[in-house]
Scaffold this motif. Structure first.
Motif, PDB file in Angstrom:
ATOM      1  N   LYS A  55     -23.530  12.737   8.326  1.00  0.00           N
ATOM      2  CA  LYS A  55     -22.746  13.949   7.811  1.00  0.00           C
ATOM      3  C   LYS A  55     -21.374  13.519   7.313  1.00  0.00           C
ATOM      4  CE  LYS A  55     -25.868  16.637   9.834  1.00  0.00           C
ATOM      5  NZ  LYS A  55     -27.179  16.156   9.755  1.00  0.00           N
ATOM      6  N   VAL A  56     -21.666  12.304   6.447  1.00  0.00           N
ATOM      7  CA  VAL A  56     -20.219  11.897   5.831  1.00  0.00           C
ATOM      8  C   VAL A  56     -20.389  12.429   4.411  1.00  0.00           C
ATOM      9  CG1 VAL A  56     -19.164   9.788   5.048  1.00  0.00           C
ATOM     10  CG2 VAL A  56     -20.274   9.811   7.303  1.00  0.00           C
ATOM     11  N   LYS A  57     -19.249  12.881   4.060  1.00  0.00           N
ATOM     12  CA  LYS A  57     -19.201  13.451   2.798  1.00  0.00           C
ATOM     13  C   LYS A  57     -18.845  12.604   1.476  1.00  0.00           C
ATOM     14  CE  LYS A  57     -19.218  17.623   4.632  1.00  0.00           C
ATOM     15  NZ  LYS A  57     -20.545  17.890   4.739  1.00  0.00           N
ATOM     16  N   SER A  58     -18.476  11.289   1.624  1.00  0.00           N
ATOM     17  CA  SER A  58     -18.300  10.580   0.448  1.00  0.00           C
ATOM     18  C   SER A  58     -18.512   9.108   0.514  1.00  0.00           C
ATOM     19  CB  SER A  58     -16.695  10.570   0.018  1.00  0.00           C
ATOM     20  OG  SER A  58     -15.977   9.966   1.031  1.00  0.00           O
ATOM     21  N   GLU A  59     -18.820   8.262  -0.540  1.00  0.00           N
ATOM     22  CA  GLU A  59     -19.296   7.103  -0.714  1.00  0.00           C
ATOM     23  C   GLU A  59     -18.085   6.256  -0.091  1.00  0.00           C
ATOM     24  OE1 GLU A  59     -20.667   3.646  -3.669  1.00  0.00           O
ATOM     25  OE2 GLU A  59     -20.482   5.650  -4.398  1.00  0.00           O
ATOM     26  N   GLY A  60     -16.764   6.676  -0.343  1.00  0.00           N
ATOM     27  CA  GLY A  60     -15.587   5.828  -0.033  1.00  0.00           C
ATOM     28  C   GLY A  60     -15.538   5.808   1.803  1.00  0.00           C
ATOM     29  N   GLU A  61     -15.917   7.094   2.271  1.00  0.00           N
ATOM     30  CA  GLU A  61     -15.878   6.955   3.670  1.00  0.00           C
ATOM     31  C   GLU A  61     -16.977   6.112   4.228  1.00  0.00           C
ATOM     32  OE1 GLU A  61     -15.419  10.973   5.691  1.00  0.00           O
ATOM     33  OE2 GLU A  61     -15.890  11.664   3.461  1.00  0.00           O
ATOM     34  N   VAL A  62     -17.987   5.776   3.592  1.00  0.00           N
ATOM     35  CA  VAL A  62     -19.177   5.211   4.059  1.00  0.00           C
ATOM     36  C   VAL A  62     -18.604   3.767   3.965  1.00  0.00           C
ATOM     37  CG1 VAL A  62     -21.290   4.418   3.781  1.00  0.00           C
ATOM     38  CG2 VAL A  62     -20.922   6.591   3.593  1.00  0.00           C
ATOM     39  N   ALA A  63     -18.187   3.358   2.739  1.00  0.00           N
ATOM     40  CA  ALA A  63     -17.635   1.887   2.575  1.00  0.00           C
ATOM     41  C   ALA A  63     -16.478   1.500   3.302  1.00  0.00           C
ATOM     42  CB  ALA A  63     -17.355   1.772   0.988  1.00  0.00           C
ATOM     43  N   THR A  64     -15.566   2.156   3.582  1.00  0.00           N
ATOM     44  CA  THR A  64     -14.625   1.497   4.350  1.00  0.00           C
ATOM     45  C   THR A  64     -14.861   2.013   5.933  1.00  0.00           C
ATOM     46  OG1 THR A  64     -13.407   4.026   4.339  1.00  0.00           O
ATOM     47  CG2 THR A  64     -12.902   2.309   2.359  1.00  0.00           C
ATOM     48  N   GLY A  65     -15.581   2.910   6.214  1.00  0.00           N
ATOM     49  CA  GLY A  65     -15.319   3.249   7.691  1.00  0.00           C
ATOM     50  C   GLY A  65     -14.599   4.139   7.992  1.00  0.00           C
ATOM     51  N   CYS A  66     -13.925   4.609   7.108  1.00  0.00           N
ATOM     52  CA  CYS A  66     -12.741   5.743   7.610  1.00  0.00           C
ATOM     53  C   CYS A  66     -13.274   7.167   7.422  1.00  0.00           C
ATOM     54  CB  CYS A  66     -11.343   5.328   6.745  1.00  0.00           C
ATOM     55  SG  CYS A  66     -10.662   3.825   7.021  1.00  0.00           S
ATOM     56  N   ILE A  67     -13.940   7.560   8.192  1.00  0.00           N
ATOM     57  CA  ILE A  67     -14.573   8.825   8.468  1.00  0.00           C
ATOM     58  C   ILE A  67     -13.395   9.805   8.359  1.00  0.00           C
ATOM     59  CG2 ILE A  67     -16.295  10.250   8.985  1.00  0.00           C
ATOM     60  CD1 ILE A  67     -17.161   7.486   8.016  1.00  0.00           C
ATOM     61  N   LEU A  68     -13.244  10.930   7.705  1.00  0.00           N
ATOM     62  CA  LEU A  68     -12.416  11.836   7.767  1.00  0.00           C
ATOM     63  C   LEU A  68     -12.772  13.156   8.512  1.00  0.00           C
ATOM     64  CD1 LEU A  68     -11.547  12.384   3.906  1.00  0.00           C
ATOM     65  CD2 LEU A  68     -10.337  10.944   5.651  1.00  0.00           C
ATOM     66  N   LYS A  69     -13.995  13.145   9.055  1.00  0.00           N
ATOM     67  CA  LYS A  69     -14.582  14.321   9.806  1.00  0.00           C
ATOM     68  C   LYS A  69     -15.708  13.771  10.487  1.00  0.00           C
ATOM     69  CE  LYS A  69     -15.163  19.210  10.377  1.00  0.00           C
ATOM     70  NZ  LYS A  69     -15.472  20.598   9.662  1.00  0.00           N
ATOM     71  N   TYR A  70     -15.808  13.653  11.635  1.00  0.00           N
ATOM     72  CA  TYR A  70     -16.832  13.229  12.461  1.00  0.00           C
ATOM     73  C   TYR A  70     -17.685  14.555  13.145  1.00  0.00           C
ATOM     74  CZ  TYR A  70     -14.946   8.666  12.821  1.00  0.00           C
ATOM     75  OH  TYR A  70     -14.734   7.356  12.671  1.00  0.00           O
ATOM     76  N   HIS A  71     -18.935  14.392  12.760  1.00  0.00           N
ATOM     77  CA  HIS A  71     -19.848  15.400  13.140  1.00  0.00           C
ATOM     78  C   HIS A  71     -20.024  15.685  14.713  1.00  0.00           C
ATOM     79  CE1 HIS A  71     -23.536  17.819  13.448  1.00  0.00           C
ATOM     80  NE2 HIS A  71     -23.104  18.396  12.325  1.00  0.00           N
ATOM     81  N   LYS A  72     -20.114  16.831  15.258  1.00  0.00           N
ATOM     82  CA  LYS A  72     -19.965  16.879  16.608  1.00  0.00           C
ATOM     83  C   LYS A  72     -20.951  16.165  17.302  1.00  0.00           C
ATOM     84  CE  LYS A  72     -21.382  21.677  15.957  1.00  0.00           C
ATOM     85  NZ  LYS A  72     -21.348  23.045  16.194  1.00  0.00           N
ATOM     86  N   LEU A  73     -22.298  15.859  16.446  1.00  0.00           N
ATOM     87  CA  LEU A  73     -23.562  15.502  17.518  1.00  0.00           C
ATOM     88  C   LEU A  73     -23.254  14.063  17.867  1.00  0.00           C
ATOM     89  CD1 LEU A  73     -26.381  17.063  15.209  1.00  0.00           C
ATOM     90  CD2 LEU A  73     -25.632  17.962  17.622  1.00  0.00           C
ATOM     91  N   HIS A  74     -22.180  13.557  17.021  1.00  0.00           N
ATOM     92  CA  HIS A  74     -21.879  12.013  17.296  1.00  0.00           C
ATOM     93  C   HIS A  74     -20.872  12.017  18.540  1.00  0.00           C
ATOM     94  CE1 HIS A  74     -24.033  11.225  13.816  1.00  0.00           C
ATOM     95  NE2 HIS A  74     -23.232  11.746  12.965  1.00  0.00           N
ATOM     96  N   LYS A  75     -21.661  11.641  19.426  1.00  0.00           N
ATOM     97  CA  LYS A  75     -20.878  11.718  20.974  1.00  0.00           C
ATOM     98  C   LYS A  75     -20.251  10.533  21.155  1.00  0.00           C
ATOM     99  CE  LYS A  75     -23.158  15.643  22.911  1.00  0.00           C
ATOM    100  NZ  LYS A  75     -22.519  16.752  22.344  1.00  0.00           N
ATOM    101  N   ARG A  76     -20.745   9.677  20.555  1.00  0.00           N
ATOM    102  CA  ARG A  76     -20.207   7.910  20.926  1.00  0.00           C
ATOM    103  C   ARG A  76     -18.814   8.031  20.306  1.00  0.00           C
ATOM    104  NH1 ARG A  76     -24.933   4.975  17.850  1.00  0.00           N
ATOM    105  NH2 ARG A  76     -23.195   5.423  16.330  1.00  0.00           N
ATOM    106  N   ARG A  77     -18.063   6.882  20.663  1.00  0.00           N
ATOM    107  CA  ARG A  77     -16.771   6.906  20.378  1.00  0.00           C
ATOM    108  C   ARG A  77     -16.806   6.506  18.658  1.00  0.00           C
ATOM    109  NH1 ARG A  77     -15.063   1.423  22.749  1.00  0.00           N
ATOM    110  NH2 ARG A  77     -13.505   1.719  21.053  1.00  0.00           N
ATOM    111  N   ARG A  78     -15.683   7.090  18.000  1.00  0.00           N
ATOM    112  CA  ARG A  78     -15.623   7.252  16.636  1.00  0.00           C
ATOM    113  C   ARG A  78     -15.488   5.860  16.169  1.00  0.00           C
ATOM    114  NH1 ARG A  78     -11.362  12.183  15.133  1.00  0.00           N
ATOM    115  NH2 ARG A  78     -12.686  13.893  16.205  1.00  0.00           N
ATOM    116  N   HIS A  79     -15.008   4.787  16.930  1.00  0.00           N
ATOM    117  CA  HIS A  79     -15.074   3.357  16.400  1.00  0.00           C
ATOM    118  C   HIS A  79     -16.519   3.098  16.244  1.00  0.00           C
ATOM    119  CE1 HIS A  79     -13.795  -0.400  15.527  1.00  0.00           C
ATOM    120  NE2 HIS A  79     -14.474  -0.936  16.363  1.00  0.00           N
ATOM    121  N   ASP A  80     -17.288   3.264  17.129  1.00  0.00           N
ATOM    122  CA  ASP A  80     -18.578   2.870  17.179  1.00  0.00           C
ATOM    123  C   ASP A  80     -19.304   3.290  16.171  1.00  0.00           C
ATOM    124  OD1 ASP A  80     -18.086   1.202  19.509  1.00  0.00           O
ATOM    125  OD2 ASP A  80     -18.896   2.712  20.665  1.00  0.00           O
TER     126      ASP A  80
END
Length: 100
Positions: free
Chosen positions: A27-52
């Motif tokens: 549920k990532v909105k941009s290629e930039g977020e995917v490439a950098t791993g800097c996710i602006l908004k995490y989907h609530k279904l991802h209960k693991r740590r944001r870093h993981d």
């Protein structure tokens, strides 16, 4: 050479398809977020740590990027060395993949 352009466009389409699959999965909105791993908004279904989650996304993206870069540079190498048959075969294989 038109064959290389056709091949590059097909590979770009396949890359974008795999990238969109990854973006939709997390549920990532941009290629930039995917490439950098800097996710602006995490989907609530991802209960693991944001870093993981970020690391998983970046790792998968690097794998996708590596495959497509390797394929493209291999195709350019073969074309530059007069092995047009390699690209012809790759394009034939790609046409069969599209049919599946």
């Amino acid at each position: 050479d038109g064959l290389l352009i056709d091949y590059a466009e097909h590979e770009r389409d396949m890359y974008e398809s795999q990238l969109l699959e990854l973006m939709n999965q997390y549920k990532v909105k941009s290629e930039g977020e995917v490439a950098t791993g800097c996710i602006l908004k995490y989907h609530k279904l991802h209960k693991r740590r944001r870093h993981d989650v970020s690391e998983d996304i970046r790792r998968q993206f690097r794998g996708i990027r590596k495959v497509f870069r390797t394929n493209f540079f291999t195709a350019v190498y073969h074309l530059a060395h007069g092995n047009r048959a390699f690209l012809d075969a790759e394009m034939d294989d790609n046409e069969h993949e599209d049919d599946v």
